[in-house]
Design an enzyme around this catalytic site. Sequence first.
Site, PDB file in Angstrom:
ATOM      1  N   ASP A  61      15.588 -44.658  15.417  1.00  0.00           N
ATOM      2  CA  ASP A  61      15.326 -45.615  15.984  1.00  0.00           C
ATOM      3  C   ASP A  61      16.624 -46.366  16.899  1.00  0.00           C
ATOM      4  O   ASP A  61      17.904 -45.783  16.833  1.00  0.00           O
ATOM      5  CB  ASP A  61      15.269 -46.721  14.425  1.00  0.00           C
ATOM      6  CG  ASP A  61      15.048 -47.867  14.772  1.00  0.00           C
ATOM      7  OD1 ASP A  61      14.159 -48.384  15.741  1.00  0.00           O
ATOM      8  OD2 ASP A  61      16.066 -49.057  14.096  1.00  0.00           O
ATOM      9  N   LEU A  62      16.757 -47.544  16.768  1.00  0.00           N
ATOM     10  CA  LEU A  62      17.200 -48.274  18.537  1.00  0.00           C
ATOM     11  C   LEU A  62      18.076 -49.656  17.768  1.00  0.00           C
ATOM     12  O   LEU A  62      19.002 -49.214  17.065  1.00  0.00           O
ATOM     13  CB  LEU A  62      17.198 -48.373  19.520  1.00  0.00           C
ATOM     14  CG  LEU A  62      17.727 -49.106  20.570  1.00  0.00           C
ATOM     15  CD1 LEU A  62      18.941 -48.089  20.953  1.00  0.00           C
ATOM     16  CD2 LEU A  62      17.037 -49.421  21.443  1.00  0.00           C
ATOM     17  N   ASP A  63      17.114 -50.135  17.325  1.00  0.00           N
ATOM     18  CA  ASP A  63      17.390 -51.675  16.745  1.00  0.00           C
ATOM     19  C   ASP A  63      17.968 -51.725  15.401  1.00  0.00           C
ATOM     20  O   ASP A  63      17.275 -51.605  14.441  1.00  0.00           O
ATOM     21  CB  ASP A  63      16.753 -53.191  16.893  1.00  0.00           C
ATOM     22  CG  ASP A  63      16.195 -53.549  18.167  1.00  0.00           C
ATOM     23  OD1 ASP A  63      17.603 -53.820  19.833  1.00  0.00           O
ATOM     24  OD2 ASP A  63      15.892 -53.089  19.108  1.00  0.00           O
ATOM     25  N   THR A  81      11.615 -46.154  19.799  1.00  0.00           N
ATOM     26  CA  THR A  81      11.866 -47.521  19.474  1.00  0.00           C
ATOM     27  C   THR A  81      11.075 -48.334  19.194  1.00  0.00           C
ATOM     28  O   THR A  81       9.796 -48.528  20.181  1.00  0.00           O
ATOM     29  CB  THR A  81      13.037 -48.460  19.903  1.00  0.00           C
ATOM     30  OG1 THR A  81      12.911 -50.268  19.933  1.00  0.00           O
ATOM     31  CG2 THR A  81      12.888 -48.190  21.635  1.00  0.00           C
ATOM     32  N   SER A  82      10.197 -50.045  18.050  1.00  0.00           N
ATOM     33  CA  SER A  82       9.360 -50.105  18.347  1.00  0.00           C
ATOM     34  C   SER A  82       9.770 -52.125  19.830  1.00  0.00           C
ATOM     35  O   SER A  82       8.418 -51.911  19.720  1.00  0.00           O
ATOM     36  CB  SER A  82       9.459 -50.924  16.815  1.00  0.00           C
ATOM     37  OG  SER A  82       8.493 -50.075  16.013  1.00  0.00           O
ATOM     38  N   LYS A 122       5.671 -48.738  14.698  1.00  0.00           N
ATOM     39  CA  LYS A 122       5.359 -48.699  12.945  1.00  0.00           C
ATOM     40  C   LYS A 122       5.298 -49.696  12.394  1.00  0.00           C
ATOM     41  O   LYS A 122       5.597 -50.950  12.692  1.00  0.00           O
ATOM     42  CB  LYS A 122       7.551 -48.942  12.689  1.00  0.00           C
ATOM     43  CG  LYS A 122       7.836 -47.677  13.570  1.00  0.00           C
ATOM     44  CD  LYS A 122       9.782 -48.046  13.471  1.00  0.00           C
ATOM     45  CE  LYS A 122      10.470 -47.607  15.042  1.00  0.00           C
ATOM     46  NZ  LYS A 122      11.578 -47.905  15.163  1.00  0.00           N
ATOM     47  N   ASP A 154      16.709 -47.992  10.033  1.00  0.00           N
ATOM     48  CA  ASP A 154      17.658 -48.798   8.877  1.00  0.00           C
ATOM     49  C   ASP A 154      16.557 -49.587   8.671  1.00  0.00           C
ATOM     50  O   ASP A 154      17.311 -50.229   7.395  1.00  0.00           O
ATOM     51  CB  ASP A 154      18.405 -49.572  10.247  1.00  0.00           C
ATOM     52  CG  ASP A 154      17.839 -50.745  11.186  1.00  0.00           C
ATOM     53  OD1 ASP A 154      16.889 -52.191  11.299  1.00  0.00           O
ATOM     54  OD2 ASP A 154      17.236 -49.568  12.466  1.00  0.00           O
TER      55      ASP A 154
END
Length: 225
Positions: free
Chosen positions: A11-13, A113-114, A146, A171
């Site tokens: 994931d990114l953020d 990523t979303s 997601k 996260d």
Amino acid sequence: MVHQRTAFLFDLDGTLVDSVYQHVLAWREALEAEGIELSIWRIHRKIGMSGGLLTNMLLRETGLTLDAERTKRLRRVHADAIERRQREIRPLPGAKELLAALTEAAIPWAIATSGRMETAGPSLEKLGIDLTKVPVVTRDQVEYAKPDPDLFLTAAERLGVPVETASVVGDSVWDMLAARRARALGIGVLSGGYGQEELERAGAYRVYEDPGDLLHHLDEVGGRG
């Protein structure tokens, strides 16, 4: 016996970049522009899922309905608000080092990523991601984000690895739920604000503080070159 090597789908953020709370404030700004007041904690609990689903769930809590025009306005204001906060967003401790270590060990990895590329792009630049070498899957490229598994399934496909041999690093509980639905292993990090027990209940089999902590324990999750 053929050894199945581990791949990592990130994931990114909140996982690689310290941006969750900036997104929370940006969504609050977008909602308030529509005359919708919600407590920040309510918004935070939805971060990690797709923007459309996030706004739909938040509006449901207020008894309001979502239409195409309102969705478009919310997304536009959120994107503008994130752009103004870009100077506050930076890679999480150990993120660049973790990705470099995986690359050096020839361990496959990708980002899913979303967020849409319009908001994810600057964070990818700060991480030094070369889009010609690293598979990056954003919300623009899949039908559902997601907690649906599409992002991670697509990322594994682009890496050319069976998703069952991959570990999803995220996260939020939405990352872990999407990992379970994709039949991948889930690894949680605390850097997005969710607690260890929440992540474990959602399917994480290991939880670390941040990317640096994961790097320190990489051998525990099959990260061998």
